[in-house]
Write an enzyme that holds these catalytic residues in place. Structure first.
Site, PDB file in Angstrom:
ATOM      1  N   PRO A 375      34.900  49.281  46.124  1.00  0.00           N
ATOM      2  CA  PRO A 375      33.952  48.558  45.274  1.00  0.00           C
ATOM      3  C   PRO A 375      34.105  47.044  45.443  1.00  0.00           C
ATOM      4  CG  PRO A 375      35.400  50.001  43.994  1.00  0.00           C
ATOM      5  CD  PRO A 375      35.891  50.033  45.376  1.00  0.00           C
ATOM      6  N   PRO A 376      33.144  46.267  44.960  1.00  0.00           N
ATOM      7  CA  PRO A 376      33.249  44.816  45.102  1.00  0.00           C
ATOM      8  C   PRO A 376      34.410  44.250  44.287  1.00  0.00           C
ATOM      9  CG  PRO A 376      31.063  45.479  44.344  1.00  0.00           C
ATOM     10  CD  PRO A 376      31.914  46.690  44.290  1.00  0.00           C
ATOM     11  N   GLY A 377      34.967  43.173  44.766  1.00  0.00           N
ATOM     12  CA  GLY A 377      35.990  42.454  44.005  1.00  0.00           C
ATOM     13  C   GLY A 377      37.355  43.097  43.992  1.00  0.00           C
ATOM     14  N   GLY A 379      39.378  42.899  46.604  1.00  0.00           N
ATOM     15  CA  GLY A 379      40.248  42.127  47.492  1.00  0.00           C
ATOM     16  C   GLY A 379      40.118  42.467  48.962  1.00  0.00           C
ATOM     17  N   THR A 381      37.966  41.237  51.280  1.00  0.00           N
ATOM     18  CA  THR A 381      37.838  39.999  52.053  1.00  0.00           C
ATOM     19  C   THR A 381      39.143  39.233  52.030  1.00  0.00           C
ATOM     20  OG1 THR A 381      35.629  39.920  51.148  1.00  0.00           O
ATOM     21  CG2 THR A 381      36.367  37.987  52.328  1.00  0.00           C
ATOM     22  N   SER A 742      28.439  66.656  41.607  1.00  0.00           N
ATOM     23  CA  SER A 742      29.572  66.644  40.683  1.00  0.00           C
ATOM     24  C   SER A 742      29.177  66.635  39.218  1.00  0.00           C
ATOM     25  CB  SER A 742      30.492  65.464  40.990  1.00  0.00           C
ATOM     26  OG  SER A 742      29.849  64.282  40.639  1.00  0.00           O
ATOM     27  N   LYS A 785      36.929  57.853  39.595  1.00  0.00           N
ATOM     28  CA  LYS A 785      36.364  58.438  38.382  1.00  0.00           C
ATOM     29  C   LYS A 785      37.382  58.411  37.246  1.00  0.00           C
ATOM     30  CE  LYS A 785      33.098  61.526  40.681  1.00  0.00           C
ATOM     31  NZ  LYS A 785      32.835  62.903  41.101  1.00  0.00           N
TER      32      LYS A 785
HETATM   33  P1  ADP Z   1      35.818  42.010  47.960  1.00  0.00           P
HETATM   34  O1  ADP Z   1      35.806  41.442  49.332  1.00  0.00           O
HETATM   35  O2  ADP Z   1      36.544  43.315  47.880  1.00  0.00           O
HETATM   36  O3  ADP Z   1      34.507  42.100  47.307  1.00  0.00           O
HETATM   37  P2  ADP Z   1      37.350  39.662  47.346  1.00  0.00           P
HETATM   38  O4  ADP Z   1      38.328  39.787  48.443  1.00  0.00           O
HETATM   39  O5  ADP Z   1      36.296  38.650  47.484  1.00  0.00           O
HETATM   40  O6  ADP Z   1      36.688  41.059  47.043  1.00  0.00           O
HETATM   41  O7  ADP Z   1      38.169  39.454  45.999  1.00  0.00           O
HETATM   42  C1  ADP Z   1      37.670  38.795  44.861  1.00  0.00           C
HETATM   43  C2  ADP Z   1      38.746  37.989  44.213  1.00  0.00           C
HETATM   44  O8  ADP Z   1      39.723  38.813  43.628  1.00  0.00           O
HETATM   45  C3  ADP Z   1      39.476  37.101  45.205  1.00  0.00           C
HETATM   46  O9  ADP Z   1      39.636  35.860  44.609  1.00  0.00           O
HETATM   47  C4  ADP Z   1      40.809  37.784  45.384  1.00  0.00           C
HETATM   48  O10 ADP Z   1      41.816  36.854  45.649  1.00  0.00           O
HETATM   49  C5  ADP Z   1      41.013  38.462  44.054  1.00  0.00           C
HETATM   50  N1  ADP Z   1      41.793  39.692  44.197  1.00  0.00           N
HETATM   51  C6  ADP Z   1      41.316  40.930  44.393  1.00  0.00           C
HETATM   52  N2  ADP Z   1      42.316  41.827  44.478  1.00  0.00           N
HETATM   53  C7  ADP Z   1      43.465  41.152  44.341  1.00  0.00           C
HETATM   54  C8  ADP Z   1      44.843  41.537  44.326  1.00  0.00           C
HETATM   55  N3  ADP Z   1      45.237  42.789  44.493  1.00  0.00           N
HETATM   56  N4  ADP Z   1      45.747  40.574  44.167  1.00  0.00           N
HETATM   57  C9  ADP Z   1      45.353  39.309  44.003  1.00  0.00           C
HETATM   58  N5  ADP Z   1      44.080  38.869  43.978  1.00  0.00           N
HETATM   59  C10 ADP Z   1      43.132  39.772  44.146  1.00  0.00           C
END
Ligand code: ADP
Length: 851
Positions: A375-377, A379, A381, A742, A785
């Site tokens: 999912p988005p966010g 980490g 990237t 499901s 889930k």
């Molecule tokens: P994605 O590419 O999965 O959509 P990002 O890599 O852009 O998400 O992450 C969004 C933010 O959350 C970034 O600032 C990232 O540093 C932070 N973040 C996400 N997961 C972690 C983690 N496990 N530890 C530290 N920071 C995290």
């Protein structure tokens, strides 16, 4: 090209305002278009997709101060030149602009401005017509005399030039072939004249006036040439690029004259050639470049192709053919970097380290491409960035979301208008080395269109067997991509083209638990936000309970992106407080407001400034550190967005909670059912896919066949549940398409509740596929889930028995909070979903009958 009687221009013309030059009829001019008004005109009138839709436009010299060309339309010069757009070349560097090639047709006069925005359009009157030339006030002889005199000077001037240059010879021929009336305009635009002089010629609507004004210009030019020939006899003009005939001017007021500029240009080409020869490009590329530079030298600068070729050569020189950074891979250090940058995500980190270790041992990059799916966010990237950091490589992100044209990846051929290299080559140019880490973001959102399939182009990029000779259409020579480390990210594998998926190794990155989010917030997000807002831990304190409050009541997501934004909002609000404290006398500055939701937050905060610092007086510095408690949270972020609504919605029969998986993570899903008099029809609403509809039919069939066993009756007491009864099943959040098997168990539970009149326990959620015989089959996405159910505060989760192994992946503390019911058949599901079980009445009946 002459202004002739045949030319009839439209009575309404869009107007292009030019600063740097004046276009005269019969001449061609290249002009750079970068003001918003002109860009708009080019986009909406001249371009059709990427090709040119030739249109006549009005070119008006902008006589006002160029710096004032902002929003308001300047006073327009009344006379302009109608022109045909011949070519448009677009570029994004150094800023977005077009280079427009226009050919002047005839003069026109503005009668009335019809609209100003987005670009001016005017009603115009054509001025140059052949009749006018002869119907002037003066007698024909006088005009004939003037034109004869003009012609003589023109011939004298041209003959002073080097006739061996083809362009000069052509000009000489033109003097004889063109109508005399067209000559003043044409010659004025090629001899050295100032813009002011050109403007005067443009304004000279009467032909006789025009001749009279141009003759002195010609004479001046001839004199200038004579002088030049005298002084620079030895250094005869061998520069074949020069078509324009220019007198020699020395430096005036410390500014470089155009002669020198030209020399500089020539020097530039020589420099470029030197750069090409000394660059480390491949043999094939060198050959192409040398051929191109040879062509460039022969090309007049005014030719549009000149700029194109030059841009191409400059790109070729800039590309990192042989330049790379040195890898400094040390697995122990890599582990430390990954651990320092990211909390949790153990599985992912482990796999990344394995991958890096193999790279270190094997010392080459051939192998599957890593693809992080989640999912988005969460980490994805950011892990990619850390990998680049551990390797000491440059990092570049290529967003693929919505890319539907394969030229986006592979570039446009150079024959196209606005052609440019694809994103891969552009990325290499940006990073300046040939071994960066490229993050191909959102490969699941590639689209297809008539312009070809970008996924097919990506295949070539990602295939280690092919990518050592990747050929971008723009470059047209092979570039070696084998040193580039590609990492892909996606939200779901379902929409990744299968051939692409085949080249990748998928690593699932699930969402975080609340505890993990709290840790991530305190270890990474809060320190990052504090630094971003210039705050220190001595100024602001966010206790863990507050973070938990933000996570549960202000966000509902699998990742931490919204959490990060909320923390940012808090920091902004606190920054205002701190700044107020520091500058008691100064007016507090609250101008810095972020996106929409943050505006609201600021307004709320502004309305009750005392709530954070517990002091009503703005001038008093707040007590440090400012503690963010629930009260402050409400002031800054507004009332909580998510409440625990679960129990409220389960207060009547016919509602059950299912668990769904979406590309954005797991989610809880309410299923609602109602019955009414009817003819046994089933209505389903809420954007369902086919599989989901089948599940609903299965559920009803199973319940009908087991109605007696469970004493389920319709409104009239019949065991045939559909007898005189219609059933409506609704899956709220209708905007989201839902599909997958499901939801089967949830639909059965929901209908069982409806027909038995009993409430489903408010803290139970379930997932599982059903069969007609009442078995519960395993489903996917269990971890996401379960996390969603945990986030929503549910306590008991019914999952298929055969999914038991998936529970191992779930963190121990989450498991502790939840009770799992492993169901193999629907009887077990119903028993777990209702308080006190959903007893099968059969045995009881049997017993009764015996009595
Ligand atoms: P994605 O590419 O999965 O959509 P990002 O890599 O852009 O998400 O992450 C969004 C933010 O959350 C970034 O600032 C990232 O540093 C932070 N973040 C996400 N997961 C972690 C983690 N496990 N530890 C530290 N920071 C995290």
């Amino acid at each position: 090209m002459a202004a002739g009687s045949a030319i009839q221009i439209p009575t309404r013309l869009p107007l292009l305002l030019t600063h740097e030059s004046v276009l005269l009829p019969g001449s061609t001019m290249r002009t750079s278009v970068d003001s918003p008004r002109n860009m708009q005109l080019v986009r909406s009138r001249l371009l059709k997709g990427t090709s040119l839709r030739s249109t006549i436009i009005g070119v008006i010299p902008n006589t006002s101060d160029p710096t004032s060309d902002c929003d308001d339309l300047p006073n327009l010069h009344r006379i302009g030149t109608a022109a045909l757009a011949v070519q448009v070349v677009g570029s994004n560097w150094p800023k977005p602009h077009y280079t427009l090639l226009v050919t002047g047709l005839c003069r026109f006069q503005i009668l009335q401005l019809l609209k100003e925005k987005p670009y001016p359009v005017a009603e115009v009157q054509q001025l140059d017509r052949l009749e006018q030339f002869t119907n002037g006030h003066k007698s024909e002889e006088e005009l004939g005399e003037l034109s004869e005199q003009f012609y003589k000077y023109a011939v004298q001037l041209v003959e002073m030039l080097d006739m061996s240059v083809p362009a000069v010879a052509k000009l000489r021929r033109l003097l004889d072939n063109l109508p005399r009336e067209a000559l003043p305009d044409i010659l004025t635009s090629i001899i050295r004249t100032t813009n002011q002089e050109k403007l005067q010629i443009l304004d000279a609507v009467r032909l006789e006036e025009r001749f009279k004004m141009t003759i002195p210009l010609l004479v001046r030019q001839i004199e200038g040439l004579k002088l030049l020939q005298k002084t620079r006899k030895s250094k005869q003009d061998d520069d074949k690029r020069v078509v324009a005939i220019r007198p020699n001017r020395r430096i005036t007021h410390g500014r470089i004259t155009e002669d020198e500029e030209e020399e500089e240009d020539h020097d530039d080409v020589v420099m470029l050639e030197k750069k090409i020869r000394t660059s480390s490009m491949s043999e094939q590329a060198l050959k192409v470049c040398l051929k191109e530079i040879k062509r460039l030298k022969k090309m007049p600068q005014s030719m549009p192709e000149y700029a194109l070729t030059r841009n191409y050569l400059e790109l070729m020189v800039e590309l990192p053919w042989n330049k790379s950074t040195k890898d400094r891979l040390e697995i122990r250090a890599a582990r430390i970097v990954l651990d320092n940058d990211h909390y949790a995500m153990e599985k992912l980190k482990k796999r990344v380290l394995e991958y890096l270790a193999v790279r270190q041992l094997k010392n080459n990059l051939k192998g599957p491409i890593l693809c992080f799916v989640g999912p988005p966010g969460v980490g994805k990237t950011s892990v990619g960035r850390s990998i680049a950091k551990t390797l000491g490589r440059e990092f570049h992100r290529i967003a693929l979301g919505g890319v539907c044209d394969q030229s986006d990846i592979r570039g446009h051929r150079r024959t196209y208008v606005g052609s440019m290299p694809g994103r891969i080559i552009n990325g290499l140019k940006t990073v300046g080395v040939n071994n960066p880490v490229f993050l191909l973001d959102e490969v699941d959102k590639l689209a297809k269109s008539l312009q070809g399939d970008p996924a097919a182009a990506l295949l070539e990029v990602l295939d280690p067997e092919q990518n050592h000779s990747f050929t971008d259409h723009y470059l047209n020579v092979a570039f070696d991509l084998s040193q580039v480390l590609f990492i892909a990210t996606a939200n779901t594998t379902a929409t990744i083209p299968p051939a692409l998926l085949d080249r990748m190794e998928v690593i699932q990155v699930p969402g975080y638990t609340q505890e993990e989010k709290i840790e991530i917030a305190h270890r990474h997000l809060i320190p990052k936000q504090l630094e971003l807002h210039g705050l220190t831990p001595q100024q602001i304190q966010i206790p863990q309970v507050t973070t938990l409050g933000i996570i549960t009541r202000y966000t509902r997501e699998a990742g931490v992106r919204a959490l990060d934004r909320k923390l940012g909002a808090i920091c902004r609000a606190v920054a205002v407080k701190v700044a107020e404290g520091q500058h008691k006398e100064a007016k507090p500055d609250r101008a810095e407001v972020g996106e929409g939701e943050d505006c609201k937050e600021h307004i709320t905060e502004d309305a009750k400034p005392e709530s954070i610092s517990d002091t009503a007086d703005l001038a008093l510095p707040p007590e440090m550190p400012i503690l963010i408690d629930f009260h402050a949270l409400k002031d800054i972020l507004g009332p909580p967005m998510y409440d625990m609504e679960v129990s409220e919605r389960l207060n009547q029969p016919g509602v059950a909670i299912g668990l769904a998986w979406t590309p954005l993570g797991g989610e809880i899903m309410f299923v609602e059912a109602s019955r009414m008099d009817g003819e046994g029809q089933l209505t389903l609403t809420g954007q369902l896919g086919d599989v989901m509809k089948e599940s609903a039919h299965l559920a009803i069939s199973w319940l009908r066949s087991n109605a007696k066993r469970y004493q389920l009756t319709n409104a009239s007491g019949s065991f045939d549940l559909l007898d005189n009864t219609d059933i409506h099943l609704h899956f709220p959040a209708g905007a989201v398409t839902k599909d997958g098997p499901s939801a089967g168990v949830t639909i059965v539970t929901c209908l069982a509740s409806l027909f038995s009149g009993r409430l489903v326990c408010s803290d139970v959620a379930m997932t599982g596929e059903i069969t007609l015989r009442g078995l519960v089959l395993p489903v996917g996405g269990i971890k996401d889930k379960v996390l969603a159910a945990h986030r929503a505060g549910l306590k008991r989760i019914i999952i298929p028995q055969r999914n038991e192994k998936d529970l191992e992946e779930i963190a121990a503390h989450v498991r502790q909070d939840l009770t799992f019911v492993l169901a193999g058949c629907l009887d077990e599901v119903l028993n777990a979903a209702f308080d006190g079980g959903f007893a099968v009445k059969a045995r009881l009946e049997h017993f009764n009958s015996k009595l």
